[in-house]
Write a protein that holds these residues in place. Structure first.
Motif, PDB file in Angstrom:
ATOM      1  N   HIS A   1       0.846  -1.194   0.000  1.00  0.00           N
ATOM      2  CA  HIS A   1       0.000   0.000   0.000  1.00  0.00           C
ATOM      3  C   HIS A   1       0.882   1.245   0.000  1.00  0.00           C
ATOM      4  O   HIS A   1       1.902   1.284   0.695  1.00  0.00           O
ATOM      5  CB  HIS A   1      -0.920  -0.020   1.227  1.00  0.00           C
ATOM      6  N   PRO A   2       0.536   2.272  -0.763  1.00  0.00           N
ATOM      7  CA  PRO A   2       1.387   3.467  -0.846  1.00  0.00           C
ATOM      8  C   PRO A   2       1.622   4.142   0.512  1.00  0.00           C
ATOM      9  O   PRO A   2       2.639   4.815   0.689  1.00  0.00           O
ATOM     10  CB  PRO A   2       0.631   4.403  -1.799  1.00  0.00           C
ATOM     11  N   ASP A   3       0.695   3.967   1.455  1.00  0.00           N
ATOM     12  CA  ASP A   3       0.861   4.631   2.756  1.00  0.00           C
ATOM     13  C   ASP A   3       1.578   3.755   3.770  1.00  0.00           C
ATOM     14  O   ASP A   3       1.752   4.146   4.915  1.00  0.00           O
ATOM     15  CB  ASP A   3      -0.515   4.991   3.341  1.00  0.00           C
ATOM     16  N   ASP A   4       1.948   2.558   3.371  1.00  0.00           N
ATOM     17  CA  ASP A   4       2.545   1.630   4.332  1.00  0.00           C
ATOM     18  C   ASP A   4       4.005   2.009   4.557  1.00  0.00           C
ATOM     19  O   ASP A   4       4.863   1.796   3.698  1.00  0.00           O
ATOM     20  CB  ASP A   4       2.416   0.199   3.797  1.00  0.00           C
ATOM     21  N   THR A   5       4.284   2.578   5.740  1.00  0.00           N
ATOM     22  CA  THR A   5       5.638   3.097   6.004  1.00  0.00           C
ATOM     23  C   THR A   5       6.706   2.009   5.951  1.00  0.00           C
ATOM     24  O   THR A   5       7.852   2.279   5.629  1.00  0.00           O
ATOM     25  CB  THR A   5       5.690   3.759   7.394  1.00  0.00           C
TER      26      THR A   5
ATOM     27  N   GLN B   1       8.039   1.831   2.294  1.00  0.00           N
ATOM     28  CA  GLN B   1       8.271   3.049   1.514  1.00  0.00           C
ATOM     29  C   GLN B   1       9.558   2.989   0.702  1.00  0.00           C
ATOM     30  O   GLN B   1       9.576   3.244  -0.496  1.00  0.00           O
ATOM     31  CB  GLN B   1       8.326   4.261   2.449  1.00  0.00           C
TER      32      GLN B   1
ATOM     33  N   ALA C   1       3.525   0.196  -5.724  1.00  0.00           N
ATOM     34  CA  ALA C   1       2.540   0.659  -4.730  1.00  0.00           C
ATOM     35  C   ALA C   1       1.153   0.667  -5.369  1.00  0.00           C
ATOM     36  O   ALA C   1       0.998   1.057  -6.525  1.00  0.00           O
ATOM     37  CB  ALA C   1       2.887   2.073  -4.269  1.00  0.00           C
TER      38      ALA C   1
ATOM     39  N   HIS D   1      -3.239   0.997  -4.069  1.00  0.00           N
ATOM     40  CA  HIS D   1      -4.124   1.163  -2.913  1.00  0.00           C
ATOM     41  C   HIS D   1      -4.887  -0.112  -2.568  1.00  0.00           C
ATOM     42  O   HIS D   1      -5.444  -0.240  -1.487  1.00  0.00           O
ATOM     43  CB  HIS D   1      -5.104   2.314  -3.152  1.00  0.00           C
TER      44      HIS D   1
ATOM     45  N   PRO E   1      -2.552  -3.591   3.966  1.00  0.00           N
ATOM     46  CA  PRO E   1      -1.418  -3.553   4.902  1.00  0.00           C
ATOM     47  C   PRO E   1      -1.574  -4.521   6.071  1.00  0.00           C
ATOM     48  O   PRO E   1      -0.580  -5.024   6.590  1.00  0.00           O
ATOM     49  CB  PRO E   1      -1.423  -2.112   5.415  1.00  0.00           C
TER      50      PRO E   1
END
Length: 847
Positions: free
Chosen positions: A247-251, A254, A274, A276, A280
């Motif tokens: 997922h693009p927001d998964d730190t 990154q 990445a 959506h 995650p």
RNA sequence: GGGCGGUUAGCUCAGUUGGUUAGAGCGCUACCUUGACACGGUAGAGGUCACAGGUUCGAAUCCUGUAUCGCCCA
């Protein structure tokens, strides 16, 4: 009129009479407004007919009979859905054969005497289709016999089958028109694929089933960094891996995104992407994308523009050639250990490979998850890239989707809430309608492809027949401008080997039955049809597909309304279906209770309501049918030569009251039918009939026998008028007994007669007040109750009945009849303020 | 997880726009062979309308929530 009326033998008698008289024949000289047309569901003849069919077809038949009696010319044809996989399977089992297109045609072929399902004889496509044709003819005969016996008022002259020439021509014509307008197209794309039947399947044919599987923790590697751990239930697809996704927001991932990692065992470099849709909180939050493990893979593959590395073949086994990337990375040897294995075996071998390389980081962890199956299959679907035909259905086109949703709102639904099933289905579509199937018994695509000098087909320039040639079979007919000896030769042509999905034909039943482009005069009179009756299970398939085809071809709905029948539940309230093994065949029930009784049970189930198989209801229906025989016999024998009835003879208040009540019943039943509420119509008629028998007949019996008086003539006329109405009101529900009793005093069938008109009875009642009959019945009930409680015969004489109350004047108007029916020597009436009638019965002194 | 529908007598179901004491049939019990019907008739017993709140003079009916069953879709 028989001495001892009976239900026995009525079916055999009336089926023949109706057939000879043609009472159900459609009159095609009528104009559209005088016609009621029904797009009958063609049953699948390859399965056995079960009681659920009887249930829903009876609903339709009551509506058809009502409309016919209302004066409409009813277009009510029957079709047989015989094309498609169910017939192929039945033929395979029945004859012990299987279709192998590589086998040559044998004109003298006879099927094995003792079919062995384990050793099916391979036969040519043409032999196979000949067997399909032969067996379906037999099956259709069985079905037709049962339909006739059930009393369906079908016009058998308009029967059709979904494999017949007309249906094939219609399907091919509609397809060619779709193609010309761009509504049909061919595409090479990932396709849900059944490895057993080796055919593509459509979204509408899918079902999810819970299956156990296991998460495998697998390490991907990168130079100078920690390995990346993914969890997968399908490790065997590792050679098909084209990327990892997070997922693009998964730190956590990154810094990985945009770099590459190396797959274990095969050493293929794949990018980390990445998207959506990556979840995650599922597994390690990073997943591998393979071509193709599931529909999410297809989405990622398309949206992230990834390469294709197919490893699963049409037969569900690992293909012999490794993807180029695997070979290039030196993974060919490992891959060779998977080649030829089924997906299941390949998974085991892949786990071994991962153990050997040390990339399986933990023991597989069991889990259950929904897996997509073809509804008729028993192996999980794979996703294979193939060339297929599609028809647009709004699955990837908002304007088409909006237009189809509008059609759904335009359609009248009975019951109304069924519309939401249509809407949810259309809103949930995720692709166009895949209509090609890699099967044999069906409508072939009317398409050939030119072959280039190397013998490769040019799919971009299909050769199409002129509509006048339809139906064509591209496997035996040559395209225009070619000769048969050019088939399969470089510079020649090849026929499209596929057939259409069954629904691609079934979606055209209004056109097939209505004579579209074959009989324009007929088509103009019946289309769009008035009604599509069907089951709720096929709203997303049959109903929806039919709306799609009519929308494209005619710019209209295929019908004005649709009547949706519910399920039949077994006595334990389980849905009746073949797979559950709780199917009940109708023939024994028809024999045991009579067709009318079974129809009564079926007609007691409202549209859209699931209904339990209830032999109790059938018993009630049988009793009702017998009661109609006996009550009719009584009324006719009392009336004697007074037929036909003279409405002017009805003078007595009680008789007028009964006719006024009847007028209300007719009005209710009529409006209920017009609202497609056949159950309410039946219930009202039935309730009135029992009251008529229990109360009115008892009240007027003595008077009617007293042949000289005008009061007797009044009773006899009223009896006949009511009888005529009742026989007609019951006709849609109990057609056999209704025509039997009708025939005792009429020429011609009740089913060709007219539905009762409330005004006719209102006029005969001459402002009769329903309260007279109601009050007299009430008092009669009290008298009976007193006798019953005193354990006396209903025939017992009583000294006196005293009635007090506000409405005592109603009772007075039927006073003599009441005294006679109750065998009371005296009837004393007293007007008081009490709203309820107070009844005192003076029984004879106990001896 | 989302949606649709259901839940009323032992069983199968009605119950119209809210309106007296909630109906029918089956089954059960008792009685009756009465000039259409014993493949019959008459009568009786049997219900806290799934549950909890709310609106209302008044709720099986309208609203909210819960439980439960069935189906469809994820």
């Amino acid at each position: 009129m028989p001495d001892k009326p009976s239900l026995d033998g009525l079916e055999a008698k009336w089926v023949d009479v109706w057939d000879e008289s043609g009472v159900y024949h459609f009159d095609r000289t009528k104009s559209r407004s005088e016609i009621y047309s029904i797009d009958t569901p063609p049953p699948t003849v390859s399965g056995s007919l079960h009681i659920g069919h009887v249930f829903s077809y009876t609903h339709t038949d009551t509506l058809a009979r009502f409309q016919r009696m209302r004066g409409k010319s009813v277009f009510y044809p029957m079709g047989w859905d015989d094309n498609g996989l169910p017939t192929e399977r039945r033929v395979q089992n029945y004859y012990g054969v299987r279709c192998d297109p590589s086998v040559a045609y044998d004109p003298d072929f006879t099927p094995p005497a003792k079919p062995d399902p384990k050793r099916q004889v391979p036969i040519s496509r043409r032999n196979f289709i000949e067997l399909c044709d032969a067996l379906t003819v037999e099956d259709e005969k069985v079905f037709e016999d049962i339909w006739r016996r059930l009393g369906l008022s079908v016009d058998w002259r308009y029967s059709y089958a979904t494999i017949d020439d007309n249906a094939r021509a219609t399907s091919q014509r509609a397809f060619l028109r779709n193609l010309a307008r761009g509504e049909a197209y061919m595409a090479e794309a990932p396709t849900l694929w059944d490895v057993t039947f080796r055919t593509a399947v459509a979204q509408a044919e899918l079902e999810d089933r819970e299956r156990t599987s296991a998460f495998h923790k697998v390490a991907f590697h990168r130079d100078g960094g920690e390995s990346v751990v993914i969890e997968t239930t399908r490790p065997e697809l590792l050679p098909a891996c084209v990327a990892l996704v997070a997922h693009p927001d998964d730190t956590r991932y990154q810094e990985l995104i945009g770099r590459t990692v190396r797959s274990p065992v095969f050493g293929v470099e794949v990018p980390v992407k990445a998207h959506h849709l990556a979840e995650p909180d599922k597994g390690s939050g990073i997943a591998m994308i393979c071509t193709f493990g599931d529909l999410a893979d297809v989405t990622w593959w398309r949206e992230l523009q990834l390469p294709t590395r197919p490893v699963v073949g049409w037969d569900g086994r690992i293909v012999s050639e490794p993807p180029e990337a695997v070979a290039a990375a030196g993974g060919a040897e490992a891959y060779s250990r998977l080649v030829g294995a089924t997906v299941h075996t390949a998974r085991e071998r892949m786990v071994e490979l991962l153990r050997e390389s040390g990339d399986l980081l933990a023991e597989p962890e069991p889990t259950t998850r929904p897996v997509k199956f073809y509804e008729k299959g028993d192996k999980p679907l794979e996703i294979v890239t193939t060339r297929q035909w599609y028809i647009r259905n709004g699955g990837r086109d908002t304007s088409v989707r909006e237009a189809l949703l509008a059609r759904g709102r335009e359609l009248d639904w009975y019951p109304d809430h069924m519309r939401s099933r249509f809407e949810h289905w259309v809103e949930g579509l995720n692709g166009d309608w895949l209509i090609s199937r890699q099967r044999f018994f069906g409508v072939p695509f009317p398409v050939w492809y030119p072959l280039d000098d190397d013998g490769n087909p040019d799919y971009d320039s299909p050769l199409l027949p002129d509509e006048s040639r339809l139906p064509v079979d591209p496997s035996s007919d040559a395209p225009e401008g070619y000769t048969e000896d050019q088939r399969g030769r470089p510079g020649g042509f090849t026929g499209d080997p596929d057939i259409m999905d069954t629904w691609a034909t079934s979606s055209l039943t209004p056109q097939v039955a209505g004579g579209w482009e074959r009989d324009p005069d007929l088509f103009e009179r019946v289309f769009p049809m008035d009604l599509r009756p069907q089951g709720q299970d096929i709203i997303r398939t049959w109903l929806f597909a039919t709306v799609v085809r009519a929308h494209f071809e005619h710019g209209s709905l295929p019908w004005q309304g649709t009547a949706i029948s519910g399920w039949i539940l077994d006595p334990d309230r389980k849905k009746m279906s073949k797979s559950k093994g709780n199917v009940v065949t109708p023939i024994d029930l028809l024999e045991k209770y009579s067709s009318d009784a079974i129809r009564y049970w079926a007609a007691s189930g409202r549209l859209g309501a699931d209904t339990a198989l209830d032999e109790g209801q059938m018993k009630v229906g049988r009793r009702l049918a017998i009661k109609i025989l006996n009550a009719s016999k009584f009324a006719l024998s009392v009336a004697g030569e007074d037929t036909p009835a003279d409405p002017a003879a009805v003078t007595e208040p009680l008789d007028r009251s009964m006719l006024a009540t009847l007028a209300d019943v007719v009005e209710d039943a009529t409006s209920a039918f017009q609202a497609y509420d056949h159950t309410r119509a039946l219930e009202r008629v039935e309730r009135f009939f029992w009251e008529f028998c229990d109360d009115y007949l008892e009240l007027v019996k003595a008077r009617a026998y007293d042949s000289a008086s005008p009061a007797a003539a009044s009773a006899r006329a009223a009896l006949l008028i009511a009888l005529s109405a009742l026989q007609r009101l019951f006709a849609p529900f109990l057609p056999f007994v209704a025509d039997e009793v009708w025939s005792w005093w009429h020429e011609g069938s009740v089913h060709g007669g007219s539905w009762p008109d409330a005004e006719e009875f209102r006029a005969a009642a001459r402002e009769g007040d329903p309260a007279v009959l109601a009050s007299a019945s009430e008092v009669l009930r009290m008298v009976r109750k007193a006798k019953s409680e005193a354990k006396l015969s209903m025939r017992a004489e009583i000294e006196r009945v005293a009635v007090r109350g506000k409405n005592v004047n109603h009772v007075r108007l039927a006073g003599d009849d009441l005294a006679a029916a109750g065998r009371a020597a005296r009837l004393d009436l007293e007007a008081t303020d009490e709203t309820e009638l107070q009844v005192e019965v003076s029984l004879p002194e106990a001896e």
